[in-house]
Every structure is written in C-alpha cells, then in structure tokens.
Motif scaffolding. Structure first.
Motif, PDB file in Angstrom:
ATOM      1  N   UNK A   1       0.952  -1.339   0.008  1.00  0.00           N
ATOM      2  CA  UNK A   1       0.058   0.122  -0.043  1.00  0.00           C
ATOM      3  C   UNK A   1       0.952   1.271  -0.152  1.00  0.00           C
ATOM      4  N   UNK A   2       2.098   1.204   0.605  1.00  0.00           N
ATOM      5  CA  UNK A   2       2.959   2.534   0.927  1.00  0.00           C
ATOM      6  C   UNK A   2       4.065   2.257  -0.144  1.00  0.00           C
ATOM      7  N   UNK A   3       3.947   1.345  -1.013  1.00  0.00           N
ATOM      8  CA  UNK A   3       5.197   1.427  -2.077  1.00  0.00           C
ATOM      9  C   UNK A   3       6.603   1.200  -1.293  1.00  0.00           C
ATOM     10  N   UNK A   4       6.569   0.347  -0.303  1.00  0.00           N
ATOM     11  CA  UNK A   4       7.649   0.034   0.452  1.00  0.00           C
ATOM     12  C   UNK A   4       8.146  -1.402   0.159  1.00  0.00           C
ATOM     13  N   UNK A   5       9.541  -1.799   0.309  1.00  0.00           N
ATOM     14  CA  UNK A   5       9.948  -2.856   0.282  1.00  0.00           C
ATOM     15  C   UNK A   5       9.875  -3.763   1.699  1.00  0.00           C
ATOM     16  N   UNK A   6       9.264  -4.976   1.608  1.00  0.00           N
ATOM     17  CA  UNK A   6       9.180  -5.502   2.951  1.00  0.00           C
ATOM     18  C   UNK A   6      10.494  -6.313   3.154  1.00  0.00           C
ATOM     19  N   UNK A   7      10.905  -6.376   4.706  1.00  0.00           N
ATOM     20  CA  UNK A   7      12.120  -7.031   4.881  1.00  0.00           C
ATOM     21  C   UNK A   7      12.211  -8.324   4.509  1.00  0.00           C
ATOM     22  N   UNK A   8      13.389  -9.239   4.394  1.00  0.00           N
ATOM     23  CA  UNK A   8      13.267 -10.413   4.274  1.00  0.00           C
ATOM     24  C   UNK A   8      12.463 -11.301   4.922  1.00  0.00           C
TER      25      UNK A   8
ATOM     26  N   UNK B   1       2.434  -2.178  10.446  1.00  0.00           N
ATOM     27  CA  UNK B   1       2.551  -1.803  11.821  1.00  0.00           C
ATOM     28  C   UNK B   1       2.144  -2.816  12.936  1.00  0.00           C
ATOM     29  N   UNK B   2       3.050  -3.063  13.741  1.00  0.00           N
ATOM     30  CA  UNK B   2       2.734  -4.248  14.663  1.00  0.00           C
ATOM     31  C   UNK B   2       1.399  -3.831  15.686  1.00  0.00           C
ATOM     32  N   UNK B   3       1.228  -2.721  15.741  1.00  0.00           N
ATOM     33  CA  UNK B   3      -0.017  -2.203  16.563  1.00  0.00           C
ATOM     34  C   UNK B   3      -0.982  -1.187  15.635  1.00  0.00           C
ATOM     35  N   UNK B   4      -0.215  -0.111  15.486  1.00  0.00           N
ATOM     36  CA  UNK B   4      -0.912   0.893  14.619  1.00  0.00           C
ATOM     37  C   UNK B   4      -0.104   2.178  14.515  1.00  0.00           C
ATOM     38  N   UNK B   5      -0.399   3.268  13.433  1.00  0.00           N
ATOM     39  CA  UNK B   5       0.077   4.511  13.534  1.00  0.00           C
ATOM     40  C   UNK B   5      -1.511   5.423  13.633  1.00  0.00           C
ATOM     41  N   UNK B   6      -1.644   5.715  14.733  1.00  0.00           N
ATOM     42  CA  UNK B   6      -3.019   6.743  14.923  1.00  0.00           C
ATOM     43  C   UNK B   6      -2.710   8.161  14.710  1.00  0.00           C
TER      44      UNK B   6
ATOM     45  N   UNK C   1       7.389   3.647   7.234  1.00  0.00           N
ATOM     46  CA  UNK C   1       6.171   3.631   6.792  1.00  0.00           C
ATOM     47  C   UNK C   1       5.583   5.112   7.586  1.00  0.00           C
ATOM     48  N   UNK C   2       5.739   5.417   8.950  1.00  0.00           N
ATOM     49  CA  UNK C   2       5.350   6.601   9.434  1.00  0.00           C
ATOM     50  C   UNK C   2       5.803   7.686   8.420  1.00  0.00           C
ATOM     51  N   UNK C   3       7.260   7.797   8.076  1.00  0.00           N
ATOM     52  CA  UNK C   3       7.749   8.839   7.243  1.00  0.00           C
ATOM     53  C   UNK C   3       6.921   8.880   5.787  1.00  0.00           C
ATOM     54  N   UNK C   4       6.491   7.698   5.334  1.00  0.00           N
ATOM     55  CA  UNK C   4       5.679   7.667   4.159  1.00  0.00           C
ATOM     56  C   UNK C   4       4.387   8.521   4.342  1.00  0.00           C
ATOM     57  N   UNK C   5       3.938   8.183   5.565  1.00  0.00           N
ATOM     58  CA  UNK C   5       2.480   8.834   5.975  1.00  0.00           C
ATOM     59  C   UNK C   5       2.620  10.441   6.128  1.00  0.00           C
TER      60      UNK C   5
END
Length: 302
Positions: A119-126, A135-140, A174-178
């Motif tokens: 969704x964020x056009x980010x590469x997932x780690x291996x 997010x393990x919880x969220x970014x509110x 991800x937060x930086x992308x947001x």
C-alpha cells in the motif's frame, strides 16, 4: 498546548476492574493482583500532575478500559477533562492498542493498522509477506488544532533483536511515508511523531533512523544525555529512552525553547537513577504507575 505520551503498561478492564501496570498475570496465588488498583491510581495521579491538553497512550486494551480509567480514576483528580477519546483496534494480538485523550476537539482521526508495504510502495524485509500489515500495533493520526499527531508503538527489540530491528525500520519508513503523503512540504508543516518507538538507540544505526534528523528534530535531544531516559526494566536493571517526541523542523523552529519534561514520580523505587519527586504510594517495584515515565512538552499559544 501541552502534548504528552505515556505507555500505560497494559491498561485492561476485566470484570469491572482494571488490571495493574504489569506485563503478566503473575503467580498462581494471585499476588500480582494485590497492587492493581494502586498502580492505576498512580497512573491517574501522574497524568493529573502533568496536566497535558493532549496525551497519546500506548498499551490500552480498548475504549472501554480507557473510558473507565478516565471517568473513575482520572476525572476525580484532575481539573482537566478529556471528552475527546480515541482507541482504535490495532494489530497486537494481546490487545495493546494506541489511544488518544484530548481536552480539545480532534479532527481527521484515522488508524492505519491495515496498511501493508504494498500500500505504501515499500519493500518488505526478508521473510515478511508484503501483503501483511506494516505496523505491529498501528499508527494513529489526528489533528489537534494546527498540530497533526502521528502516534506510534513500534515492535519491541525482542525476542530476536535483528528481526525486530528490521520490523521497526519498516515501521519507521511507513510513518515517514505517511507524513510525506500528508504534506506537500513536510519540513514546513506542523507535525509531531510521538509514542513508544521501542528503539534502544545504542546500535550502529537506530532502526528509526528514517524519522530522525534531518527529517525531524528529536526534542528529547534538547535535554542532557543523562536526563533523557524514560523507561526502566526491573528484570535487567536496564534504562532506556524508547519514548519519543519527534517534531517537524517547522514545529521545532517555531518553539526553540520547547524542552520535554519527564514525569517519573510514578516509577518504582528500583529505578534508582531517579532522585526527584516520587509519589508516596510507590513501592520498590510495585505499586507503580508504569515502567515508563510520562513525557510532555509545551507549545505555548499553539
């Protein structure tokens, strides 16, 4: 405006009572329950003493627990009321969600628990599925007046430190992308990333580096190094500063004298680095308000 962040250490409502500030149910004889009520009263007193206009909370199990804590424990102690309260379901399987309480109306409130790297056009780690939540919880996110808040609680650095580092790095990206998607020019906007970022900050490169200067200004870095610690682990005796206030360059520039205050009066006496004010009801380990301090900063006139 005074803004604060506080990890409440498992605020959970069960059978009409709140669990205490503890990580597990403890011994089978129920001895862990003995200090539960005192823990939560200390937490309420800590918030009342800090008197934030807006406070970000971590490890709140649900809105019911938040409302019970506010109405039964905090409201009788504080001159402030927090009618604007948010606690959205996140991805933590144990129910450790992110919450906000505010004296001021909150606008544009949104959770991002469902976002994936794709969704964020980010590469997932291996080893991580790119279709799984970032997010393990969220970014509110929410706006309080002119200030936009990004409230986080990142992956803890265990049980596998290297894997946890990669997860936190992805969360930080991800937060930086947001932030970058929210503002055409992030450096000139008024925003604050706050919460428990769970980063030891003592490795060769912090996992949260994508959020650190020059992208933001670390307000805790305005304090002397020995005053920045906000957490104490009773099992290892470790001190750390997982709690963060990362301000946009514009926000930090507008308030050059804004220095965070760490409210440690609710920490147990085993946190011996703290030589200042401590509530009389605190014990050696428990009762305590949390294993975290409350961190607050003032933005006068905002």
């Amino acid at each position: 405006m005074r803004v604060a962040t506080f990890n409440m250490q498992n605020l959970r409502l069960r059978a009409g009572r709140l669990d205490g500030a503890r990580d597990a149910d403890g011994a089978p004889d129920g001895s862990a329950l003995r200090h539960d009520d005192a823990d939560r009263r200390l937490g309420a007193r800590l918030i009342a003493e800090a008197a934030p206009d807006v406070i970000a909370l971590q490890e709140v199990f649900d809105r019911a627990a938040l409302d019970f804590f506010h109405d039964r424990l905090l409201a009788p102690l504080s001159e402030l009321r927090y009618p604007h309260r948010v606690c959205l379901p996140g991805n933590d399987g144990r129910g450790q969600d992110i919450a906000l309480m505010s004296c001021r109306p909150l606008a544009e409130v949104k959770g991002h628990a469902a976002l994936t790297p794709r969704d964020l056009n980010l590469e997932a780690p291996r080893g991580m599925n790119p279709s799984h939540p970032v997010f393990r919880r969220d970014c509110l996110t929410a706006r309080a007046g002119a200030l936009t808040l990004f409230v986080c609680h990142f992956k803890a650095p265990w049980p596998r430190a290297r894997k946890a580092w990669a997860v936190r790095r992805l969360e930080a990206r991800a937060v930086r992308r947001l932030v970058e998607r929210r503002f055409d020019d992030p450096a000139s906007a008024l925003w604050l990333v706050l919460g428990d970022l769970n980063d030891p900050m003592d490795g060769p490169e912090p996992a949260i580096a994508p959020l650190l200067p020059p992208f933001s200004v670390d307000l805790l870095a305005r304090l002397p190094p020995d005053e920045r610690w906000s957490w104490h682990d009773s099992d290892t005796g470790t001190y750390g500063r997982p709690d963060a206030l990362l301000a946009s360059p514009a926000l930090a520039g507008r308030f050059p004298a804004a220095r965070p205050r760490l409210h440690r009066a609710g920490l147990g006496h085993e946190a011996q680095r703290h030589h200042g004010h401590r509530f009389a009801a605190t014990g050696w380990h428990r009762p305590h308000a949390s294993d975290h301090a409350l961190v607050a900063v003032d933005f006068p006139g905002l």
